[in-house]
Each structure stands twice: as structure tokens, then as C-alpha cells.
Design a protein around this motif. Structure first.
Motif, PDB file in Angstrom:
ATOM      1  N   TRP A   1       0.851  -1.187   0.000  1.00  0.00           N
ATOM      2  CA  TRP A   1       0.000   0.000   0.000  1.00  0.00           C
ATOM      3  C   TRP A   1       0.885   1.235   0.000  1.00  0.00           C
ATOM      4  O   TRP A   1       2.101   1.143   0.050  1.00  0.00           O
ATOM      5  N   GLY A   2       0.277   2.385  -0.124  1.00  0.00           N
ATOM      6  CA  GLY A   2       1.024   3.633  -0.176  1.00  0.00           C
ATOM      7  C   GLY A   2       0.725   4.402  -1.450  1.00  0.00           C
ATOM      8  O   GLY A   2      -0.027   3.949  -2.318  1.00  0.00           O
ATOM      9  N   ASP A   3       1.331   5.569  -1.567  1.00  0.00           N
ATOM     10  CA  ASP A   3       1.120   6.473  -2.691  1.00  0.00           C
ATOM     11  C   ASP A   3       1.804   5.930  -3.936  1.00  0.00           C
ATOM     12  O   ASP A   3       3.026   5.905  -4.017  1.00  0.00           O
ATOM     13  N   LYS A   4       1.026   5.494  -4.928  1.00  0.00           N
ATOM     14  CA  LYS A   4       1.589   4.859  -6.116  1.00  0.00           C
ATOM     15  C   LYS A   4       2.381   5.816  -6.993  1.00  0.00           C
ATOM     16  O   LYS A   4       3.178   5.389  -7.814  1.00  0.00           O
ATOM     17  N   SER A   5       2.170   7.122  -6.820  1.00  0.00           N
ATOM     18  CA  SER A   5       2.951   8.094  -7.590  1.00  0.00           C
ATOM     19  C   SER A   5       4.297   8.380  -6.939  1.00  0.00           C
ATOM     20  O   SER A   5       5.122   9.085  -7.518  1.00  0.00           O
ATOM     21  N   GLY A   6       4.522   7.833  -5.759  1.00  0.00           N
ATOM     22  CA  GLY A   6       5.836   7.918  -5.150  1.00  0.00           C
ATOM     23  C   GLY A   6       6.145   9.185  -4.393  1.00  0.00           C
ATOM     24  O   GLY A   6       7.283   9.390  -3.965  1.00  0.00           O
ATOM     25  N   HIS A   7       5.172  10.071  -4.197  1.00  0.00           N
ATOM     26  CA  HIS A   7       5.434  11.296  -3.447  1.00  0.00           C
ATOM     27  C   HIS A   7       5.667  10.997  -1.969  1.00  0.00           C
ATOM     28  O   HIS A   7       6.393  11.716  -1.289  1.00  0.00           O
ATOM     29  N   LEU A   8       5.025   9.941  -1.468  1.00  0.00           N
ATOM     30  CA  LEU A   8       5.222   9.467  -0.101  1.00  0.00           C
ATOM     31  C   LEU A   8       5.825   8.062  -0.171  1.00  0.00           C
ATOM     32  O   LEU A   8       5.808   7.425  -1.235  1.00  0.00           O
ATOM     33  N   PRO A   9       6.355   7.560   0.927  1.00  0.00           N
ATOM     34  CA  PRO A   9       6.949   6.216   0.886  1.00  0.00           C
ATOM     35  C   PRO A   9       5.946   5.144   0.461  1.00  0.00           C
ATOM     36  O   PRO A   9       4.745   5.254   0.706  1.00  0.00           O
ATOM     37  N   LEU A  10       6.468   4.117  -0.187  1.00  0.00           N
ATOM     38  CA  LEU A  10       5.703   2.926  -0.523  1.00  0.00           C
ATOM     39  C   LEU A  10       5.936   1.886   0.561  1.00  0.00           C
ATOM     40  O   LEU A  10       7.072   1.683   1.002  1.00  0.00           O
ATOM     41  N   VAL A  11       4.883   1.226   0.996  1.00  0.00           N
ATOM     42  CA  VAL A  11       5.002   0.213   2.035  1.00  0.00           C
ATOM     43  C   VAL A  11       5.158  -1.149   1.366  1.00  0.00           C
ATOM     44  O   VAL A  11       4.322  -1.560   0.562  1.00  0.00           O
ATOM     45  N   ILE A  12       6.252  -1.824   1.693  1.00  0.00           N
ATOM     46  CA  ILE A  12       6.579  -3.118   1.109  1.00  0.00           C
ATOM     47  C   ILE A  12       6.249  -4.227   2.094  1.00  0.00           C
ATOM     48  O   ILE A  12       6.610  -4.153   3.273  1.00  0.00           O
ATOM     49  N   LEU A  13       5.571  -5.252   1.619  1.00  0.00           N
ATOM     50  CA  LEU A  13       5.283  -6.432   2.422  1.00  0.00           C
ATOM     51  C   LEU A  13       6.377  -7.464   2.164  1.00  0.00           C
ATOM     52  O   LEU A  13       6.667  -7.792   1.001  1.00  0.00           O
ATOM     53  N   HIS A  14       7.011  -7.955   3.204  1.00  0.00           N
ATOM     54  CA  HIS A  14       8.073  -8.949   3.083  1.00  0.00           C
ATOM     55  C   HIS A  14       7.468 -10.315   2.789  1.00  0.00           C
ATOM     56  O   HIS A  14       6.826 -10.920   3.654  1.00  0.00           O
ATOM     57  N   ILE A  15       7.662 -10.818   1.580  1.00  0.00           N
ATOM     58  CA  ILE A  15       7.041 -12.079   1.180  1.00  0.00           C
ATOM     59  C   ILE A  15       7.551 -13.234   2.027  1.00  0.00           C
ATOM     60  O   ILE A  15       6.809 -14.162   2.360  1.00  0.00           O
ATOM     61  N   GLY A  16       8.826 -13.190   2.407  1.00  0.00           N
ATOM     62  CA  GLY A  16       9.383 -14.277   3.191  1.00  0.00           C
ATOM     63  C   GLY A  16       8.663 -14.507   4.504  1.00  0.00           C
ATOM     64  O   GLY A  16       8.652 -15.633   5.025  1.00  0.00           O
ATOM     65  N   TYR A  17       8.033 -13.494   5.044  1.00  0.00           N
ATOM     66  CA  TYR A  17       7.270 -13.616   6.283  1.00  0.00           C
ATOM     67  C   TYR A  17       6.114 -14.601   6.112  1.00  0.00           C
ATOM     68  O   TYR A  17       5.684 -15.240   7.070  1.00  0.00           O
ATOM     69  N   TYR A  18       5.621 -14.734   4.875  1.00  0.00           N
ATOM     70  CA  TYR A  18       4.465 -15.577   4.587  1.00  0.00           C
ATOM     71  C   TYR A  18       4.873 -16.880   3.902  1.00  0.00           C
ATOM     72  O   TYR A  18       4.050 -17.527   3.246  1.00  0.00           O
ATOM     73  N   ARG A  19       6.109 -17.259   4.088  1.00  0.00           N
ATOM     74  CA  ARG A  19       6.622 -18.469   3.439  1.00  0.00           C
ATOM     75  C   ARG A  19       5.737 -19.686   3.709  1.00  0.00           C
ATOM     76  O   ARG A  19       5.317 -20.383   2.783  1.00  0.00           O
ATOM     77  N   ASN A  20       5.441 -19.984   4.966  1.00  0.00           N
ATOM     78  CA  ASN A  20       4.673 -21.185   5.295  1.00  0.00           C
ATOM     79  C   ASN A  20       3.264 -21.119   4.711  1.00  0.00           C
ATOM     80  O   ASN A  20       2.747 -22.127   4.188  1.00  0.00           O
ATOM     81  N   TRP A  21       2.634 -19.953   4.784  1.00  0.00           N
ATOM     82  CA  TRP A  21       1.278 -19.822   4.261  1.00  0.00           C
ATOM     83  C   TRP A  21       1.265 -20.059   2.752  1.00  0.00           C
ATOM     84  O   TRP A  21       0.406 -20.786   2.234  1.00  0.00           O
ATOM     85  N   ILE A  22       2.220 -19.472   2.038  1.00  0.00           N
ATOM     86  CA  ILE A  22       2.286 -19.650   0.585  1.00  0.00           C
ATOM     87  C   ILE A  22       2.499 -21.119   0.239  1.00  0.00           C
ATOM     88  O   ILE A  22       1.807 -21.683  -0.623  1.00  0.00           O
ATOM     89  N   GLU A  23       3.450 -21.752   0.903  1.00  0.00           N
ATOM     90  CA  GLU A  23       3.726 -23.157   0.606  1.00  0.00           C
ATOM     91  C   GLU A  23       2.513 -24.038   0.889  1.00  0.00           C
ATOM     92  O   GLU A  23       2.207 -24.960   0.131  1.00  0.00           O
ATOM     93  N   ASN A  24       1.810 -23.758   1.981  1.00  0.00           N
ATOM     94  CA  ASN A  24       0.629 -24.562   2.319  1.00  0.00           C
ATOM     95  C   ASN A  24      -0.465 -24.429   1.264  1.00  0.00           C
ATOM     96  O   ASN A  24      -1.088 -25.431   0.866  1.00  0.00           O
ATOM     97  N   ILE A  25      -0.711 -23.201   0.784  1.00  0.00           N
ATOM     98  CA  ILE A  25      -1.755 -22.996  -0.227  1.00  0.00           C
ATOM     99  C   ILE A  25      -1.361 -23.648  -1.541  1.00  0.00           C
ATOM    100  O   ILE A  25      -2.154 -24.371  -2.170  1.00  0.00           O
ATOM    101  N   VAL A  26      -0.121 -23.438  -1.970  1.00  0.00           N
ATOM    102  CA  VAL A  26       0.321 -23.965  -3.263  1.00  0.00           C
ATOM    103  C   VAL A  26       0.277 -25.490  -3.266  1.00  0.00           C
ATOM    104  O   VAL A  26      -0.122 -26.110  -4.257  1.00  0.00           O
ATOM    105  N   ASN A  27       0.664 -26.094  -2.173  1.00  0.00           N
ATOM    106  CA  ASN A  27       0.686 -27.561  -2.123  1.00  0.00           C
ATOM    107  C   ASN A  27      -0.671 -28.167  -1.803  1.00  0.00           C
ATOM    108  O   ASN A  27      -0.862 -29.376  -1.916  1.00  0.00           O
ATOM    109  N   LEU A  28      -1.644 -27.340  -1.408  1.00  0.00           N
ATOM    110  CA  LEU A  28      -2.993 -27.820  -1.112  1.00  0.00           C
ATOM    111  C   LEU A  28      -3.765 -28.102  -2.387  1.00  0.00           C
ATOM    112  O   LEU A  28      -4.526 -29.076  -2.477  1.00  0.00           O
ATOM    113  N   TYR A  29      -3.593 -27.237  -3.404  1.00  0.00           N
ATOM    114  CA  TYR A  29      -4.396 -27.348  -4.626  1.00  0.00           C
ATOM    115  C   TYR A  29      -3.659 -28.122  -5.695  1.00  0.00           C
ATOM    116  O   TYR A  29      -2.454 -28.127  -5.767  1.00  0.00           O
TER     117      TYR A  29
END
Length: 247
Positions: free
Chosen positions: A219-247
Motif C-alpha cells: 500500500w502507499g502512494d503509487k505516484s511515489g510522493h510518499l513512501p511505498l510500504v513493502i510487504l516482506h514475502i518471506g514472512y508468509y513463506r509457510n502460508w504460501i507453501e501450504n496454499i500452493v501444495n494444497l491445490y
């Protein structure tokens, strides 16, 4: 949530349009990708217009902001499900597009404050690689400052254009909180970047350290005038692996 979806779709029609690594185990055969972080970058479109960016995490799966994934699944968009596509530019001469067949939103996503703002799009056709590696290393202020010369987010030139690295600089956590906390309080899995050039970037765009994917723009200002908030994907490693291997 209804207000969020209405605002989101209004935006769509107005907008111009190495550390420790981890892998997801599923495999499939399809076009190979370029050996770089940009080969993971995706563009999600809804009826020919940009919806969000994404980051490929497995052969058939891309991570994207939960608010984008939820918008596709909302009853207001039921008539346009077939119009949602996901695109990759794998090489300078190869453009790959496929249908989105499923969206999975993180169970703890909150549309009011964008906490746990991550979801997954399953695509109809796979992209094959030997493995699907994402950087899972630390994202402390010290780490980002040490790599400040090598940070970028992936932007797209037009709907089917080439992805390009847009340089960014790290924003120290304390300073970012001064900007963002009056809007939403930063969580432990979020950090901030500032665009170095005048550019409009999509939520969900990949954030890179060199060629390694560290996160996506949550989230954040897409035009870049204010900082962009980055979500660290590695934090969700287990959740991603569980979903991908479930289907």
C-alpha cells in the motif's frame, strides 16, 4: 469491505493504463523464464485495465495484494471474472499471458487497515523453472542501507510492455512511521521504499534487491510522493507453501 471494493474499481477505470532461499515444491512444464527477478514480476489486468502487480511464487501461482485478489472474488465483479488475466514478460521477445482461475486471500487480511495484505492468484497455465526461489533474508534498516545501491521495484511500460527496474531508496523505519502511522500503523512484516524517479507504480509490484525478490508493494502512494510500504514475502513463506501444495 463494500466501500473498499467500490473505491478500488473506481480507480481501475480512472487510472492510466541472496540470503536464505526457499522454494515451493510443485513442478510443471511450460515456457521457461529469464533468470532474473524481473522474470517473476507479473501484471494483473481486469478487462484490459491494470488491476495490480504480482510476484510469481510457483509454476501456477503469483502473490498479489489481498485487496486486489478480493476485488476479483467480490460479487460485484462476478460478470467479469473471465476478463481477469495475468501477464509475464519472460524475455525481450516472449510475452506470456494466461487466465486467472482462482484467488485465495489470506485468512487474516483486514480490508480496513490492510493488515496481512497478501493473497494468491492461481493461473491456468504454468511457467516452468527448476525451482522457485525467493530471498528470505533479513530486511532490517541495516540490511537495506548496505544494499541501497541495488534496490528497485518493477514497473511496466503499458499493458503489454517490457517490465523495467525503477530505482528506489530505503526509508528508515522510524522516519517511515512518522509518514505512515497517521494513516496506518506499520506492522513487523512491512518496510518502506521511496521512488527515485517520477513514475507511477502498481500495488503488488515486485521489490528487488539485485535480482532477488524481497517483497511486493502492499500500500502507499503509487505516484511515489510518499513512501511505498513493502510487504516482506518471506514472512508468509509457510502460508504460501501450504496454499500452493494444497491445490
Amino acid at each position: 469491505m463494500l466501500v473498499l471494493v467500490l473505491v478500488y474499481f473506481a480507480h481501475l477505470w480512472r487510472a492510466p493504463h541472496a540470503g536464505d532461499a526457499w522454494r515451493v515444491s510443485r513442478r510443471a512444464r511450460a515456457p521457461s523464464q529469464a533468470a532474473s527477478g524481473r522474470g517473476r514480476a507479473a501484471l494483473v489486468r481486469a478487462g484490459g485495465r491494470r488491476a495490480c502487480g504480482g510476484v510469481r511464487v510457483a509454476a501456477r501461482w503469483a502473490a498479489a495484494p489481498a485487496h486486489c485478489v478480493a476485488a476479483r472474488a467480490h460479487p460485484l465483479s462476478a460478470h467479469s471474472l473471465s476478463a481477469w488475466k495475468i501477464s509475464y514478460r519472460l524475455h525481450s521477445h516472449l510475452y506470456f499471458e494466461t487466465d486467472i482461475v482462482r484467488g485465495v486471500v489470506h485468512s487474516h487480511f483486514n480490508g480496513e487497515d490492510f493488515s496481512n495484505n497478501i493473497g494468491l492468484f492461481e493461473q491456468a497455465d504454468p511457467i516452468f523453472t527448476d525451482d522457485y526461489r525467493l530471498d528470505d533474508a533479513d530486511v532490517s534498516d541495516e540490511y537495506l542501507q548496505m544494499n541501497a545501491h541495488n534496490l528497485s521495484v518493477v514497473g511496466w511500460e503499458g499493458i503489454t510492455g517490457l517490465p523495467m527496474d525503477v530505482p528506489v531508496s530505503p526509508v528508515p523505519l522510524q522516519r517511515c512511521r512518522q509518514y505512515m502511522n497517521p494513516v496506518l500503523e506499520l506492522r513487523s512484516y512491512e518496510f518502506c521504499m521511496q521512488l527515485k524517479k517520477n513514475y507511477t507504480i502498481e500495488h503488488g509490484s515486485a521489490m528487488l534487491v539485485g535480482a532477488e525478490v524481497k517483497g511486493l508493494i502492499a500500500w502507499g502512494d503509487k505516484s511515489g510522493h510518499l513512501p511505498l510500504v513493502i510487504l516482506h514475502i518471506g514472512y508468509y513463506r509457510n502460508w504460501i507453501e501450504n496454499i500452493v501444495n494444497l491445490y
